[in-house]
Structures are given as structure tokens and as C-alpha cells.
Design a protein around this motif. Structure first.
Motif, PDB file in Angstrom:
ATOM      1  N   LEU A 174     -14.915   5.360  11.193  1.00  0.00           N
ATOM      2  CA  LEU A 174     -14.653   5.560  10.123  1.00  0.00           C
ATOM      3  C   LEU A 174     -16.078   6.067   9.465  1.00  0.00           C
ATOM      4  CD1 LEU A 174     -13.256   2.123   8.737  1.00  0.00           C
ATOM      5  CD2 LEU A 174     -12.019   4.458   9.084  1.00  0.00           C
ATOM      6  N   SER A 175     -16.864   6.629  10.175  1.00  0.00           N
ATOM      7  CA  SER A 175     -18.181   7.107  10.068  1.00  0.00           C
ATOM      8  C   SER A 175     -19.011   6.242   9.057  1.00  0.00           C
ATOM      9  CB  SER A 175     -17.971   8.615   9.551  1.00  0.00           C
ATOM     10  OG  SER A 175     -17.092   9.306  10.131  1.00  0.00           O
ATOM     11  N   ALA A 176     -18.792   5.133   9.157  1.00  0.00           N
ATOM     12  CA  ALA A 176     -19.488   3.995   8.681  1.00  0.00           C
ATOM     13  C   ALA A 176     -21.039   3.954   8.885  1.00  0.00           C
ATOM     14  CB  ALA A 176     -18.896   2.561   8.673  1.00  0.00           C
ATOM     15  N   SER A 177     -21.831   3.831   7.745  1.00  0.00           N
ATOM     16  CA  SER A 177     -23.359   3.853   8.123  1.00  0.00           C
ATOM     17  C   SER A 177     -23.679   2.533   8.680  1.00  0.00           C
ATOM     18  CB  SER A 177     -24.060   3.995   6.711  1.00  0.00           C
ATOM     19  OG  SER A 177     -23.902   2.837   5.865  1.00  0.00           O
TER      20      SER A 177
ATOM     21  N   ARG B 117      -8.308  -1.216   2.591  1.00  0.00           N
ATOM     22  CA  ARG B 117      -9.212  -0.240   1.563  1.00  0.00           C
ATOM     23  C   ARG B 117     -10.389  -0.056   2.275  1.00  0.00           C
ATOM     24  NH1 ARG B 117     -10.599  -4.179  -2.332  1.00  0.00           N
ATOM     25  NH2 ARG B 117      -8.567  -3.757  -3.809  1.00  0.00           N
ATOM     26  N   LEU B 118     -10.739  -0.448   3.307  1.00  0.00           N
ATOM     27  CA  LEU B 118     -11.839  -0.678   3.956  1.00  0.00           C
ATOM     28  C   LEU B 118     -12.276   0.895   4.175  1.00  0.00           C
ATOM     29  CD1 LEU B 118     -14.342  -1.971   5.566  1.00  0.00           C
ATOM     30  CD2 LEU B 118     -12.820  -1.736   7.715  1.00  0.00           C
ATOM     31  N   PRO B 119     -11.653   1.716   4.837  1.00  0.00           N
ATOM     32  CA  PRO B 119     -11.802   3.006   5.256  1.00  0.00           C
ATOM     33  C   PRO B 119     -12.167   3.954   3.766  1.00  0.00           C
ATOM     34  CG  PRO B 119      -9.935   2.569   6.512  1.00  0.00           C
ATOM     35  CD  PRO B 119     -10.145   1.301   5.210  1.00  0.00           C
ATOM     36  N   LEU B 120     -11.789   3.333   2.764  1.00  0.00           N
ATOM     37  CA  LEU B 120     -11.916   4.230   1.528  1.00  0.00           C
ATOM     38  C   LEU B 120     -13.451   3.617   0.909  1.00  0.00           C
ATOM     39  CD1 LEU B 120      -8.706   3.844  -0.151  1.00  0.00           C
ATOM     40  CD2 LEU B 120      -9.577   5.835   0.968  1.00  0.00           C
ATOM     41  N   ARG B 121     -14.123   2.466   1.577  1.00  0.00           N
ATOM     42  CA  ARG B 121     -15.389   2.353   1.175  1.00  0.00           C
ATOM     43  C   ARG B 121     -16.311   2.446   1.834  1.00  0.00           C
ATOM     44  NH1 ARG B 121     -14.770  -4.092   1.085  1.00  0.00           N
ATOM     45  NH2 ARG B 121     -16.841  -4.186   0.187  1.00  0.00           N
ATOM     46  N   VAL B 122     -16.305   3.177   2.962  1.00  0.00           N
ATOM     47  CA  VAL B 122     -17.495   3.340   3.900  1.00  0.00           C
ATOM     48  C   VAL B 122     -17.473   5.162   4.334  1.00  0.00           C
ATOM     49  CG1 VAL B 122     -17.237   1.147   4.829  1.00  0.00           C
ATOM     50  CG2 VAL B 122     -16.034   2.930   6.035  1.00  0.00           C
ATOM     51  N   GLY B 123     -18.473   5.219   4.815  1.00  0.00           N
ATOM     52  CA  GLY B 123     -18.582   6.611   5.348  1.00  0.00           C
ATOM     53  C   GLY B 123     -18.799   7.761   4.101  1.00  0.00           C
ATOM     54  N   GLY B 124     -19.482   7.353   3.200  1.00  0.00           N
ATOM     55  CA  GLY B 124     -19.548   8.200   2.140  1.00  0.00           C
ATOM     56  C   GLY B 124     -18.577   8.337   1.167  1.00  0.00           C
ATOM     57  N   ARG B 125     -17.518   7.317   1.263  1.00  0.00           N
ATOM     58  CA  ARG B 125     -16.318   7.684   0.515  1.00  0.00           C
ATOM     59  C   ARG B 125     -16.246   6.354  -0.439  1.00  0.00           C
ATOM     60  NH1 ARG B 125     -12.736  10.648   4.290  1.00  0.00           N
ATOM     61  NH2 ARG B 125     -14.408  10.678   5.650  1.00  0.00           N
ATOM     62  N   HIS B 126     -16.054   7.056  -1.851  1.00  0.00           N
ATOM     63  CA  HIS B 126     -15.922   5.638  -2.791  1.00  0.00           C
ATOM     64  C   HIS B 126     -14.838   6.117  -3.651  1.00  0.00           C
ATOM     65  CE1 HIS B 126     -19.627   3.896  -1.232  1.00  0.00           C
ATOM     66  NE2 HIS B 126     -20.233   5.256  -1.188  1.00  0.00           N
ATOM     67  N   ALA B 127     -13.704   6.126  -3.076  1.00  0.00           N
ATOM     68  CA  ALA B 127     -12.585   6.487  -3.863  1.00  0.00           C
ATOM     69  C   ALA B 127     -11.710   5.385  -3.990  1.00  0.00           C
ATOM     70  CB  ALA B 127     -11.790   7.425  -3.095  1.00  0.00           C
ATOM     71  N   PRO B 128     -11.591   4.877  -5.349  1.00  0.00           N
ATOM     72  CA  PRO B 128     -10.606   3.818  -5.526  1.00  0.00           C
ATOM     73  C   PRO B 128      -9.220   4.413  -5.521  1.00  0.00           C
ATOM     74  CG  PRO B 128     -11.792   4.321  -7.651  1.00  0.00           C
ATOM     75  CD  PRO B 128     -12.325   5.270  -6.499  1.00  0.00           C
ATOM     76  N   ALA B 129      -8.167   3.677  -4.753  1.00  0.00           N
ATOM     77  CA  ALA B 129      -7.103   4.205  -4.392  1.00  0.00           C
ATOM     78  C   ALA B 129      -5.979   2.979  -4.478  1.00  0.00           C
ATOM     79  CB  ALA B 129      -6.861   5.175  -3.229  1.00  0.00           C
ATOM     80  N   GLU B 130      -6.162   2.121  -5.413  1.00  0.00           N
ATOM     81  CA  GLU B 130      -5.070   1.310  -5.543  1.00  0.00           C
ATOM     82  C   GLU B 130      -3.728   1.495  -5.254  1.00  0.00           C
ATOM     83  OE1 GLU B 130      -6.538  -2.053  -4.968  1.00  0.00           O
ATOM     84  OE2 GLU B 130      -8.083  -0.659  -4.706  1.00  0.00           O
ATOM     85  N   ALA B 131      -3.378   2.789  -5.989  1.00  0.00           N
ATOM     86  CA  ALA B 131      -1.968   3.242  -6.070  1.00  0.00           C
ATOM     87  C   ALA B 131      -1.573   3.545  -4.722  1.00  0.00           C
ATOM     88  CB  ALA B 131      -1.874   4.221  -7.184  1.00  0.00           C
ATOM     89  N   ARG B 132      -2.434   4.248  -3.959  1.00  0.00           N
ATOM     90  CA  ARG B 132      -2.119   4.513  -2.768  1.00  0.00           C
ATOM     91  C   ARG B 132      -1.944   3.329  -1.757  1.00  0.00           C
ATOM     92  NH1 ARG B 132      -1.808   8.604   0.732  1.00  0.00           N
ATOM     93  NH2 ARG B 132      -2.436   8.157   2.799  1.00  0.00           N
ATOM     94  N   ILE B 133      -2.887   2.239  -1.828  1.00  0.00           N
ATOM     95  CA  ILE B 133      -2.636   1.213  -0.874  1.00  0.00           C
ATOM     96  C   ILE B 133      -1.191   0.407  -1.155  1.00  0.00           C
ATOM     97  CG2 ILE B 133      -3.603  -1.114  -0.482  1.00  0.00           C
ATOM     98  CD1 ILE B 133      -6.491   0.106  -1.312  1.00  0.00           C
ATOM     99  N   ASP B 134      -1.029   0.323  -2.617  1.00  0.00           N
ATOM    100  CA  ASP B 134       0.292  -0.197  -2.787  1.00  0.00           C
ATOM    101  C   ASP B 134       1.373   0.580  -2.474  1.00  0.00           C
ATOM    102  OD1 ASP B 134      -0.789  -2.089  -4.550  1.00  0.00           O
ATOM    103  OD2 ASP B 134      -0.735  -0.867  -6.359  1.00  0.00           O
TER     104      ASP B 134
END
Lengths: 271, 274
Positions: A174-177, B117-134
Motif C-alpha cells: 500500500l506504499s505506507a510510510s 478503509r486502510l488503503p485509503l488512509r496510508v501511502g499519502g492518500r486521505h480520501a474519505p470514500a465511505e460510499a465506495r466502501i458501502d
């Protein structure tokens, strides 16, 4: 509702006998104690009978919390210093353990000293710390922190290194830091280890505080014990030990309760 | 619900005229063990995978198929040959690729929703995508289980959550490393059918590593058969069975038995038989 009530009832039924056994053991012990005191005509300054210990215990309970004769003020002083030492020692231990787990260089730098210090009876350093920090709260907190530090440091180091490689792969994919991997995977993964360390640390912090108080203090359970000793009030010493045992068990129970809340997922169908 | 996922393709399957999405040419890998010993895991692997294709890889244990997948995911470096993804060399992990691990690999301290949600929180991504998760939870039949912890779910449900997690960044490629190996046979068949459905609605390119010949044929457009170590591509077999497939219909299809026999024969070449 009934599905959840049923297993609870079952555990209670299996746990009840262990309570009865422990309680029965206590009654037998008290009986033997009482018998020994009367049989060998032991004087109160060698071994007081259980009733005398109970009177000493009760005389400190049945007073106003502000009274200097009660348990409350010395107990509070000891608890406060032990708790502060526990928090400081645990925080430093977690930080040092994390640094060692994250960096081989830091590990090579600190590990030999950590083990050397671990082998040293740390209570023997106590007089030195009293010289440095004085007879006030500072030396109590410092010794408590020193004793609390090691189990937390070693356990968090071990726990942070024990993470499954697949979980690290997941974060890498996931390219996590590094900080994200630490915070989201390594730290929660190490939580059961860290709590085992905290469990030890809380008892060690109490031990450290008492030792420091023995060396000199204005207030605290250590002071109560040394004062009772100086007038050969053995019943008073016994009562103080019972209070300290109860405090230790309460703190241990607090850490365990916190652990059950935080690490609720451990040992449940691991995959 | 699938509207919030990638647009569904009208005709699933590879389009032969398009440039391949994944191109491997002469890919090799040698592992150096601590004692100085070397293990040749892969040797001269050439393989093209078209955009939107479902490709299964079968091969004996230790034939390097997991290594191949790890390289595509950017977890292992490709030091020999060329490994290109969408026309670019694979240099490390990228958002183009979602990985589904063996035995789900969910984090037990997070709820199903938090795991996805984890992949959306890490690696410089901060995209809330609750609709997509739903939407993903809905597609995988986990809509009522978002707030549960992994240990409260069956193995099959855990792996479905693992698939959701791999899809949540909307990657073009889904890499799956024996994702259903830990499941019982019936659950596994059901998961295969669901994976086919998810693949058909999402339009992803899927590379699935498996030990099961029936699973490989059931799901794939092409089955890649690999040799024992060092792993090479022995043959790429087309699966000419129309979709949507079901386990009942597939075993009675005239092509099925022949394909299964051919794969089994390739996997037990003389000299490799136990």
C-alpha cells in the motif's frame, strides 16, 4: 439474550469453587496463625495474633481521610508517586523499545546496556538516586520509573519485532510510510506484549516507591512501615503490608481490565 | 450498486488487439540464502496479460509463482528481465495493483470497515470514500458486517473483506495469492462463483495463483502452467468456456475434462512425479 447469558452462567459455576478454595485456605491460615500464637505464647512484638492485626488495620480505616493517623494520606502519597513513576517509566520504556525495534543501530547501541542494567539489582541504585533527587517526591518517582522502564522496554521491543511478515507486506504493497506501518500495524500488533510489560511495571513501580520511602521520606506507606517498626508495632507493619498488597492487586487488576478492553481481539480465532 | 464501482464491461474477457496490460519478458529471480547458497526461483518467464483478462497460474509448490506475484506487487525487485505494467517498468508498489493475500490477512484490531478503509488512509492518500466502501460491502454481501471484527467472521467472509480491501483504491490489476486455500471445498466453490461475479462487474485484470486445477479453469480466460523450480512458463491454455460459468455447467462442458487432463499431465511431467 439467552445465548449470551448461558456461557456467563457456566463460567461462574466453574469459577465459584476456586473462590471457595482460596477463601477456605485463608480461614485455615488464620486459624493456624491464631493457634501458633497461643500455643507458643508468642509476644505481640514477634508475631501478633490476627485480631491485633485487624485492630491495627481498622484503626487506620475508621478515621477521617485527612487524619494523619489513617491509611489514606500515606496511601495516596505512595500511589501518586508510584503512578507518576509508572507513567514516566512506561513512556520512556515504550519509546526506547520502539527505537530499538525500528533501528538496528539503536538496538546495537542500547541492547548491551539494557541487559547490563537489567542484571544489576536496581534497588541497589536507590541510595544514589536519593542523593541526586533528594528526599522529596522526585527520588520516589525516579526509582519507580527506573524499575517500570525495563519490562516495558524489553516487551515492546519484542512485540514490535514479532509482527507477521504478511502484515508488513500488506503495508508495503500500500506504499505506507514507516510511521503509518508503526502506528497502524506494529504498535497494535505489539499491544499484548506491551500490556504484559505494563502489568509487571505497575507492580515494580510500587516496589520502587516503597524502597525509596524506606530510605527517607515525609509521607507514604514506606514511612508508615519504618515508623511502626521503630516502635516494634508488628501488628501495624502487618496491616500496612496488607494495605500495600491490596493496592498492588488493585493496580494489577486495573491494567488487566484496560488490557481486556484494548486487546479484545487477541487469542480469538487468529488468522 | 455496481455503478459506483468501475463501469461494468458489456463483454468480459480480453480484447486481443489491445496492448497487454502486463508484459513479462525474460523475468528471472535468484534468491541468496544466508549461508551463501543460491536458489533459482524463476527463469526466463515470458508472459503477456491483456487488460481485463482473468489469468490463473498453476504450478507445483516452490515454482516461484508467489515470487512472480510479489514482483508485480512491487514487494520483490525484478532484477532480471523486464516487468512492465501499463507500459511502465515496475519499480515498487503502486496504486495500480491491489493484492489479496492468503488467508485474508485482515488486521484483527480493526473492524471490517476499518480494514477496508486502510488503503485509503496510508501511502499519502486521505480520501474519505465511505460510499465506495458501502458499495464494496454490498457487492460482496458484507453490508451487515462492516462494524464486526474479523474474528467474528467466517473464513469465507474474511476473504471477501480482503477482496474489498484490495479493490478499494480501484486498482486496474488484482493479484491474488491462493486466496481460498484455507477454505473448505464448498465455501471455496461459492467464493469462486462470487469472485467471477465481482470480476465481471468491476472490469479488473486478475492474476490468480492457485493449487486447484478446477478453480483455475473455472475462473480464468487463460491458465498459465508453470514448471517446478526454477519456474518457467510451460504452457498458456485458453479456456473457451462461455460466461457466466457455474460449477454444474463447467464440469459437463466438453472442453473442461480435456483442459483438466492436460494441466494435470503438465504438472506431473516425468521426473517430477513423486
Amino acid at each position: 439474550m439467552s445465548a449470551t447469558a448461558l456461557p456467563a452462567a457456566r463460567t461462574r459455576r466453574t469459577e465459584l469453587p476456586s473462590g471457595i478454595i482460596a477463601g477456605g485456605g485463608l480461614i485455615v491460615l488464620l486459624g493456624l496463625w491464631e493457634a501458633a500464637v497461643h500455643l507458643w505464647h508468642l509476644p505481640g512484638y514477634i508475631l501478633p495474633d490476627p485480631a491485633a492485626v485487624w485492630r491495627a488495620l481498622w484503626s487506620g480505616i475508621a478515621v477521617s481521610p485527612a487524619s494523619p493517623l489513617g491509611w489514606y494520606r500515606p496511601l495516596w502519597g505512595t500511589f501518586r508517586n508510584a503512578a507518576l513513576g509508572f507513567f514516566i517509566g512506561s513512556a520512556v520504556g515504550l519509546a526506547a523499545g520502539s527505537a530499538m525495534a525500528e533501528s538496528r543501530t539503536v538496538e546495537r547501541l542500547l541492547m548491551p546496556y539494557a541487559f547490563a542494567l537489567q542484571c544489576l539489582p536496581k534497588v541497589a541504585i536507590a541510595p544514589l538516586i536519593v542523593i541526586w533527587f533528594g528526599f522529596g517526591d522526585g527520588s520516589k518517582i525516579a526509582i519507580a520509573a527506573l524499575l517500570a522502564l525495563f519490562p516495558v522496554m524489553i516487551n515492546s521491543f519484542t512485540g514490535l519485532r514479532a509482527v507477521e511478515p504478511e502484515r508488513i507486506d500488506l503495508m508495503r504493497a500500500l506504499s505506507a510510510s514507516r510511521i503509518e506501518t508503526y502506528r497502524l500495524v506494529k504498535l497494535p500488533n505489539a499491544a499484548p506484549y506491551i500490556f504484559a510489560g505494563l502489568d509487571m511495571a505497575v507492580v515494580y513501580a510500587l516496589l520502587g516507591t516503597i524502597v525509596a520511602e524506606f530510605l527517607g521520606a515525609q509521607e507514604g506507606m514506606g514511612v508508615v512501615i519504618t515508623q511502626a517498626e521503630s516502635v516494634t508495632d508488628v501488628a501495624g507493619v502487618f496491616a500496612a503490608l496488607i494495605i500495600l498488597g491490596a493496592l498492588g492487586m488493585a493496580l494489577h487488576g486495573l491494567v488487566r481490565a484496560l488490557e481486556r478492553r484494548v486487546v479484545h481481539w487477541a487469542d480469538r480465532g487468529k488468522h | 450498486m455496481s455503478a459506483t464501482l468501475s463501469p461494468a464491461r458489456s463483454a468480459p474477457g480480453p480484447s486481443p488487439d489491445a496492448a497487454p496490460l502486463i508484459r513479462m519478458a525474460g523475468v528471472g529471480k535468484t534468491y541468496h540464502a544466508a549461508g551463501g547458497a543460491t536458489v533459482r526461483a524463476l527463469d526466463g518467464v515470458d508472459l503477456d496479460i491483456a487488460d481485463g483478462a482473468f489469468v490463473s497460474v498453476v504450478g507445483p509448490s516452490g515454482c516461484g509463482k508467489s515470487t512472480l506475484l510479489r514482483m508485480l506487487a512491487g514487494l520483490d525487485r525484478c532484477e532480471e528481465g523486464s516487468l512492465r505494467l501499463g507500459g511502465r517498468d515496475v519499480r515498487g508498489p503502486s496504486g495500480e495493483v491491489g493484492v489479496v493475500f492468503q488467508a485474508a490477512n485482515l488486521l484483527p484490531w480493526m473492524t471490517v470497515r476499518e480494514n477496508i478503509r486502510l488503503p485509503l488512509r496510508v501511502g499519502g492518500r486521505h480520501a474519505p470514500a465511505e460510499a465506495r466502501i458501502d458499495a464494496l460491502l454490498e457487492v460482496t454481501g458484507l453490508a451487515d458486517f462492516g462494524a464486526r471484527y474479523p474474528y467474528e467472521l467466517s473464513g469465507g467472509m474474511q476473504q471477501r473483506a480482503g477482496i474489498c480491501r484490495a479493490l478499494v483504491r480501484d486498482p486496474r490489476i488484482l493479484l491474488m495469492d491462493e486466496p481460498f486455500g484455507a477454505l473448505d471445498a464448498l465455501t471455496r466453490e461459492r467464493m469462486n462463483a462470487e469472485l467471477q461475479r465481482i470480476w465481471q462487474t468491476s472490469g479488473k485484470t486478475v492474476l490468480l495463483i492457485t493449487h486447484s486445477i478446477s478453480e483455475a479453469i473455472f475462473l480464468a480466460d487463460q491458465v498459465v502452467v508453470m514448471s517446478p523450480r526454477p519456474g518457467r512458463v510451460l504452457r498458456v491454455l485458453e479456456v473457451p468456456i462461455p460466461r457466466p460459468r457455474s460449477f454444474d455447467s463447467i464440469v459437463s462442458h466438453p472442453a473442461y475434462a480435456g483442459l483438466a487432463r492436460e494441466i494435470r499431465a503438465l504438472l506431473t511431467e516425468p521426473g517430477d512425479a513423486p
